[in-house]
Design a protein around this motif. Sequence first.
Motif, PDB file in Angstrom:
ATOM      1  N   LEU A   6      19.260   7.924 -28.436  1.00  0.00           N
ATOM      2  CA  LEU A   6      20.529   8.017 -29.166  1.00  0.00           C
ATOM      3  C   LEU A   6      21.595   8.720 -28.329  1.00  0.00           C
ATOM      4  CD1 LEU A   6      19.357   8.840 -32.791  1.00  0.00           C
ATOM      5  CD2 LEU A   6      20.390   6.733 -31.970  1.00  0.00           C
ATOM      6  N   PHE A   7      21.199   9.763 -27.621  1.00  0.00           N
ATOM      7  CA  PHE A   7      22.140  10.470 -26.753  1.00  0.00           C
ATOM      8  C   PHE A   7      22.645   9.569 -25.640  1.00  0.00           C
ATOM      9  CE2 PHE A   7      22.812  13.055 -22.901  1.00  0.00           C
ATOM     10  CZ  PHE A   7      23.910  13.784 -23.335  1.00  0.00           C
ATOM     11  N   LEU A   8      21.734   8.817 -25.009  1.00  0.00           N
ATOM     12  CA  LEU A   8      22.151   7.912 -23.940  1.00  0.00           C
ATOM     13  C   LEU A   8      23.043   6.793 -24.470  1.00  0.00           C
ATOM     14  CD1 LEU A   8      18.839   7.647 -21.903  1.00  0.00           C
ATOM     15  CD2 LEU A   8      20.922   8.878 -21.286  1.00  0.00           C
ATOM     16  N   GLY A   9      22.762   6.315 -25.676  1.00  0.00           N
ATOM     17  CA  GLY A   9      23.623   5.310 -26.289  1.00  0.00           C
ATOM     18  C   GLY A   9      25.001   5.852 -26.590  1.00  0.00           C
ATOM     19  N   PHE A  10      25.068   7.105 -27.040  1.00  0.00           N
ATOM     20  CA  PHE A  10      26.355   7.744 -27.309  1.00  0.00           C
ATOM     21  C   PHE A  10      27.156   7.912 -26.022  1.00  0.00           C
ATOM     22  CE2 PHE A  10      28.982  11.561 -28.136  1.00  0.00           C
ATOM     23  CZ  PHE A  10      29.746  11.049 -29.170  1.00  0.00           C
ATOM     24  N   CYS A  11      26.473   8.274 -24.936  1.00  0.00           N
ATOM     25  CA  CYS A  11      27.155   8.391 -23.635  1.00  0.00           C
ATOM     26  C   CYS A  11      27.701   7.034 -23.194  1.00  0.00           C
ATOM     27  CB  CYS A  11      26.203   8.941 -22.586  1.00  0.00           C
ATOM     28  SG  CYS A  11      25.770  10.671 -22.840  1.00  0.00           S
ATOM     29  N   GLY A  12      26.915   5.985 -23.393  1.00  0.00           N
ATOM     30  CA  GLY A  12      27.382   4.644 -23.057  1.00  0.00           C
ATOM     31  C   GLY A  12      28.571   4.230 -23.903  1.00  0.00           C
ATOM     32  N   LEU A  13      28.570   4.621 -25.167  1.00  0.00           N
ATOM     33  CA  LEU A  13      29.687   4.318 -26.058  1.00  0.00           C
ATOM     34  C   LEU A  13      30.965   5.012 -25.595  1.00  0.00           C
ATOM     35  CD1 LEU A  13      30.379   2.867 -28.727  1.00  0.00           C
ATOM     36  CD2 LEU A  13      29.892   5.008 -29.887  1.00  0.00           C
ATOM     37  N   ILE A  14      30.845   6.228 -25.118  1.00  0.00           N
ATOM     38  CA  ILE A  14      32.011   6.958 -24.599  1.00  0.00           C
ATOM     39  C   ILE A  14      32.569   6.249 -23.366  1.00  0.00           C
ATOM     40  CG2 ILE A  14      32.718   9.103 -23.456  1.00  0.00           C
ATOM     41  CD1 ILE A  14      30.855  10.575 -25.385  1.00  0.00           C
ATOM     42  N   VAL A  15      31.690   5.809 -22.472  1.00  0.00           N
ATOM     43  CA  VAL A  15      32.144   5.118 -21.262  1.00  0.00           C
ATOM     44  C   VAL A  15      32.869   3.825 -21.617  1.00  0.00           C
ATOM     45  CG1 VAL A  15      31.329   3.915 -19.194  1.00  0.00           C
ATOM     46  CG2 VAL A  15      30.411   6.158 -19.775  1.00  0.00           C
ATOM     47  N   VAL A  16      32.303   3.052 -22.543  1.00  0.00           N
ATOM     48  CA  VAL A  16      32.936   1.791 -22.940  1.00  0.00           C
ATOM     49  C   VAL A  16      34.262   2.050 -23.635  1.00  0.00           C
ATOM     50  CG1 VAL A  16      32.680  -0.201 -24.483  1.00  0.00           C
ATOM     51  CG2 VAL A  16      30.796   0.502 -23.027  1.00  0.00           C
ATOM     52  N   ALA A  17      34.321   3.095 -24.459  1.00  0.00           N
ATOM     53  CA  ALA A  17      35.557   3.409 -25.166  1.00  0.00           C
ATOM     54  C   ALA A  17      36.667   3.818 -24.200  1.00  0.00           C
ATOM     55  CB  ALA A  17      35.303   4.525 -26.177  1.00  0.00           C
ATOM     56  N   GLN A  18      36.322   4.366 -23.055  1.00  0.00           N
ATOM     57  CA  GLN A  18      37.341   4.721 -22.076  1.00  0.00           C
ATOM     58  C   GLN A  18      37.690   3.550 -21.162  1.00  0.00           C
ATOM     59  OE1 GLN A  18      36.265   8.272 -20.007  1.00  0.00           O
ATOM     60  NE2 GLN A  18      36.411   9.538 -21.826  1.00  0.00           N
ATOM     61  N   LEU A  19      36.793   2.584 -21.036  1.00  0.00           N
ATOM     62  CA  LEU A  19      37.079   1.431 -20.192  1.00  0.00           C
ATOM     63  C   LEU A  19      38.042   0.454 -20.858  1.00  0.00           C
ATOM     64  CD1 LEU A  19      33.667   0.517 -18.561  1.00  0.00           C
ATOM     65  CD2 LEU A  19      35.713   1.340 -17.430  1.00  0.00           C
ATOM     66  N   VAL A  20      38.000   0.339 -22.175  1.00  0.00           N
ATOM     67  CA  VAL A  20      38.858  -0.622 -22.872  1.00  0.00           C
ATOM     68  C   VAL A  20      40.343  -0.315 -22.651  1.00  0.00           C
ATOM     69  CG1 VAL A  20      39.529  -1.488 -25.145  1.00  0.00           C
ATOM     70  CG2 VAL A  20      37.109  -1.298 -24.548  1.00  0.00           C
ATOM     71  N   PRO A  21      40.832   0.902 -22.880  1.00  0.00           N
ATOM     72  CA  PRO A  21      42.253   1.171 -22.601  1.00  0.00           C
ATOM     73  C   PRO A  21      42.608   1.026 -21.118  1.00  0.00           C
ATOM     74  CG  PRO A  21      41.345   2.907 -23.963  1.00  0.00           C
ATOM     75  CD  PRO A  21      40.204   2.058 -23.521  1.00  0.00           C
ATOM     76  N   ALA A  22      41.673   1.366 -20.230  1.00  0.00           N
ATOM     77  CA  ALA A  22      41.954   1.225 -18.798  1.00  0.00           C
ATOM     78  C   ALA A  22      42.159  -0.236 -18.422  1.00  0.00           C
ATOM     79  CB  ALA A  22      40.812   1.839 -17.992  1.00  0.00           C
ATOM     80  N   VAL A  23      41.347  -1.120 -18.985  1.00  0.00           N
ATOM     81  CA  VAL A  23      41.494  -2.543 -18.705  1.00  0.00           C
ATOM     82  C   VAL A  23      42.809  -3.063 -19.274  1.00  0.00           C
ATOM     83  CG1 VAL A  23      40.522  -4.823 -19.224  1.00  0.00           C
ATOM     84  CG2 VAL A  23      39.032  -2.971 -18.485  1.00  0.00           C
ATOM     85  N   LEU A  24      43.187  -2.613 -20.464  1.00  0.00           N
ATOM     86  CA  LEU A  24      44.455  -3.039 -21.059  1.00  0.00           C
ATOM     87  C   LEU A  24      45.641  -2.581 -20.219  1.00  0.00           C
ATOM     88  CD1 LEU A  24      43.753  -2.458 -24.857  1.00  0.00           C
ATOM     89  CD2 LEU A  24      43.862  -4.628 -23.624  1.00  0.00           C
TER      90      LEU A  24
END
Length: 74
Positions: A37-55
């Motif tokens: 669950l912790f590793l999934g949460f870390c992955g979620l944080i990374v993806v959440a920061q990649l979306v605005p960067a791509v935009l």
Amino acid sequence: MKTTFKTTLLSLTSLLLASPVFAATQRADHSGLLVWLFLGFCGLIVVAQLVPAVLVMFGIVKAVASPKEVSGKA
């Protein structure tokens, strides 16, 4: 017949001697549900920061690729 027996005996002996090597390659990390669950949460944080960067990158490319406006003042 004698050669087949020797080959079989040699194969079985080498297999028995190599079996600890096969046992040593298994994972023994004992990761529980909380670790995953912790590793999934870390992955979620990374993806959440990649979306605005791509935009933002698409916005920059769009601004650079669009034609410049020519003003009528000289």
